[in-house]
Design an enzyme around this catalytic site. Structure first.
Site, PDB file in Angstrom:
ATOM      1  N   GLY A  13     -17.055  -5.587   1.265  1.00 45.93           N
ATOM      2  CA  GLY A  13     -17.128  -7.031   1.483  1.00 45.93           C
ATOM      3  C   GLY A  13     -17.447  -7.468   2.892  1.00 45.93           C
ATOM      4  N   ARG A  46      -5.032   3.511  17.131  1.00 43.78           N
ATOM      5  CA  ARG A  46      -5.803   2.931  16.025  1.00 43.78           C
ATOM      6  C   ARG A  46      -5.457   3.704  14.767  1.00 43.78           C
ATOM      7  NH1 ARG A  46      -8.313  -0.785  13.739  1.00 43.78           N
ATOM      8  NH2 ARG A  46     -10.197  -1.775  14.545  1.00 43.78           N
ATOM      9  N   LYS A  47      -6.033   3.283  13.629  1.00 45.51           N
ATOM     10  CA  LYS A  47      -5.838   4.031  12.384  1.00 45.51           C
ATOM     11  C   LYS A  47      -6.395   5.447  12.501  1.00 45.51           C
ATOM     12  CE  LYS A  47      -8.510   3.099   8.793  1.00 45.51           C
ATOM     13  NZ  LYS A  47      -9.477   2.444   7.830  1.00 45.51           N
ATOM     14  N   CYS A  56     -14.735  -0.542   4.105  1.00 47.28           N
ATOM     15  CA  CYS A  56     -13.693   0.102   3.288  1.00 47.28           C
ATOM     16  C   CYS A  56     -14.285   0.680   2.005  1.00 47.28           C
ATOM     17  CB  CYS A  56     -12.612  -0.903   2.936  1.00 47.28           C
ATOM     18  SG  CYS A  56     -11.884  -1.702   4.373  1.00 47.28           S
ATOM     19  N   GLY A  57     -15.350   0.065   1.503  1.00 44.45           N
ATOM     20  CA  GLY A  57     -15.988   0.555   0.272  1.00 44.45           C
ATOM     21  C   GLY A  57     -17.071   1.593   0.545  1.00 44.45           C
ATOM     22  N   ARG A  61       0.864  -1.198   0.000  1.00 38.35           N
ATOM     23  CA  ARG A  61       0.000   0.000   0.000  1.00 38.35           C
ATOM     24  C   ARG A  61       0.896   1.243   0.000  1.00 38.35           C
ATOM     25  NH1 ARG A  61      -4.289   0.566   4.680  1.00 38.35           N
ATOM     26  NH2 ARG A  61      -5.539  -0.792   3.362  1.00 38.35           N
TER      27      ARG A  61
END
Ligand code: SRM
Ligand code: SF4
Length: 512
Positions: A436, A182-183, A441-442, A68
């Site tokens: 998914g 966390r992110k 994420c989408g 990434r």
């Protein structure tokens, strides 16, 4: 300054391995790791710490790694695209790249032993993948038409680049920010249409004038997770463009030192804001940043519907145009990447821009070159005029490469949109987002129709299914959509979508 994380009282398992050894430590070990091979690595190094370098072990395809990148504001040069193309090209059919929902690129199929050489190439090309996964700040998004949009207030590229450089120490890795709870997502909007989805970032800057001076109102705490999704809320702060880096770093330090490290499901920034209350959080940020925070401007300048940038549009520079190419579900092969780079150099100024809709833009095309450009064979595949159902079709990685996935996404998304396009006539575009699993994420919550993978029982068997989200509004007055249907088996989905498109989006059946 080195981070001041002390051993927390109650550590979750992620915190334990981070406390034992910092994620960034693997940077100096990569050559040695490549010599001994990935099978010999400590499990935490392999599965977790390598993500600090952007290297993702894929349990679905062991031995074929994902890389990434970080591409500030989603803008890269044709030379850089060629370097990335040459990396995936060496893996033949297994090599590919995806444009991500954060205006970024992920490369696939990489053999572990190649990473030291790949990192040298990236460095020479001015590219980095540092700190792009796990408990780090993700790719920093900005307006995809930064610097070329007649309607913009400010070019967001230098701002995104400056924030990225501060957080990553110019792409070399920054120990100050390698151990967040966390992110963390950051976005900078420079125009009037909120092209970055400011509302779904932990920290977002939106244009706002105060006493006639240009600056940004600050939003905090937006995020999606399997457990909870929230839109960002105003911090009641207004900052000047030159203060964005300092404020971003100050907020990160407050988050780093105070965010929850006990329950990983409650570690994103919004949970800290909830626990403290906004006033206490704002005061802590102000104390950390070292300058008084001005109160927010009474209104921001987000006044337009969101543009998708697909097609040919005039730039603010007289006689120049940008062309938004639709890349089906963001998937690129090496030969297409080389071709995009060639088109950017032959017709444009060599710049390539990525969008959060997983499409790309070639900019600076002179009027005299437009006709020839539109005859290029690549545009038959990466269309300037895609059908309304595929134009803003977004899909996360899904089961092909992601072990969290409950369903296959990208191929199914494309096939269904194409089938429905053959059967239905639509006069408006419909933004369909596939994701998914509940990690989102989408971004199904920002879509007109969002589809989230799940499982259900049908005829005594467990089958792939989706929950359906609707009502997501982007751009001005952005609002998250809600789940409206649960667990529709994927083999029944087409007829459900067909009905929704006819009843709610004015679709009509095409004559057979
Ligand atoms: Fe994501 C984890 C892919 C954008 C929320 N995401 C993952 C992992 C790393 C899981 C894994 O290890 O397999 C996925 C990698 C699969 C693969 O092989 O590609 C993954 N996320 C993606 C990408 C590639 C989706 C895409 O196809 O575009 C996007 C990469 C962005 C980038 O360039 O950095 C991506 N992920 C997002 C977004 C959307 C956004 O940022 O606008 C979200 C929701 C917004 C948010 O984070 O608030 C998102 N990803 C997650 C989460 C849930 C986070 C949480 O707080 O619970 C996870 C799981 C986790 O972190 O534990 C996750
Ligand atoms: Fe993987 Fe789930 Fe994210 Fe899709 S939403 S990429 S399946 S983690």
């Amino acid at each position: 300054m080195i981070q001041s994380v002390s051993p927390p009282v109650k550590l979750n398992k992620f915190e334990k391995y981070k406390f034992e050894k910092d994620g960034l430590a693997v940077k100096n070990e990569l050559e040695q790791f490549a010599k001994i091979g990935w099978q010999a690595l400590d499990e935490n190094d392999l599965i977790h710490r390598l993500k600090w370098l952007g290297i993702f072990f894929r349990p679905v395809t062991p031995g074929k790694f994902m890389l990434r990148m970080r591409i500030a504001n989603g803008i890269l040069s044709a030379e850089q695209m060629r370097v990335l193309a040459s990396i995936v090209q060496r893996y033949g059919d297994e090599g590919s790249a995806d444009i991500t929902t954060r205006q970024n690129l992920q490369l696939r199929g990489i053999r572990f032993e190649d990473f030291p050489e790949i990192f040298k190439q990236l460095h020479q090309a001015g590219l980095t993948s540092i700190q792009s996964g796990m408990d780090n700040v993700r790719n920093i998004t900005g307006s995809p038409v930064a610097g070329i949009d007649a309607g913009e207030f400010i070019d967001t590229l230098p701002l995104c680049q400056a924030i990225q450089d501060a957080i990553t120490n110019q792409g070399e890795g920054n120990p100050e920010f390698t151990n967040l709870p966390r992110k963390f997502n950051i976005a900078v909007a420079g125009g009037r249409d909120n092209s970055v989805h400011a509302e779904i970032n932990d920290l977002a800057y939106v244009p706002a004038f105060k006493n006639g001076e240009f600056g940004f109102n600050v939003l905090v705490g937006g995020f999606f997770s399997a457990k909870r999704c929230d839109a960002a809320i105003p911090l009641n702060a207004w900052v000047k463009p030159q203060q964005l880096s300092d404020l971003s770093c100050a907020i990160l330090r407050v988050f780093r030192d105070n965010g929850s490290r006990a329950n990983r499901q409650k570690s994103r920034l919004m949970w800290l804001i909830d626990e403290w209350g906004l006033e206490k959080f704002r005061a802590a940020v102000e104390a950390e940043v070292g300058f008084p925070l001005a109160e927010a401007a009474p209104k921001d300048e987000i006044a337009w519907e969101k543009r998708d940038c697909v097609g040919i549009h005039p730039q603010k520079q007289q006689g120049l145009h940008y062309a938004g190419l639709h890349v089906p579900v963001g998937r690129l092969r090496a030969d297409r990447m080389f071709e995009v780079a060639r088109l950017a150099q032959v017709y444009g100024n060599g710049e390539i821009r990525l969008t959060v809709e997983q499409n790309l833009i070639i900019s600076h095309i002179e009027t005299a070159k437009l006709d020839a450009f539109q005859q290029e064979p690549l545009l038959r595949e990466f269309s300037l005029t895609p059908a309304p159902l595929v134009r803003e079709l977004v899909s996360c990685t899904g089961a092909q490469f992601c072990n969290f996935a409950l369903v296959e996404t990208k191929q199914r998304a494309l096939a269904l949109a194409q089938e429905l396009t053959e059967e239905l006539a639509l006069s408006q575009k419909v933004r369909i987002h596939w994701t998914g699993c509940p990690n989102s994420c989408g971004q199904p919550q920002v879509a007109d129709i969002g589809l989230m993978g799940t499982k259900t029982r049908k005829d005594g068997k467990t089958v792939e299914a989706v929950d359906i989200y609707m009502g997501g509004k982007v751009g001005k007055d952005a609002k998250l959509g809600d789940r409206v249907m649960k667990a529709i088996p994927c083999d029944e989905l087409k007829s459900v979508l067909r009905d929704l498109l006819i009843e709610q989006f004015g679709a009509t059946e095409k004559p057979c």
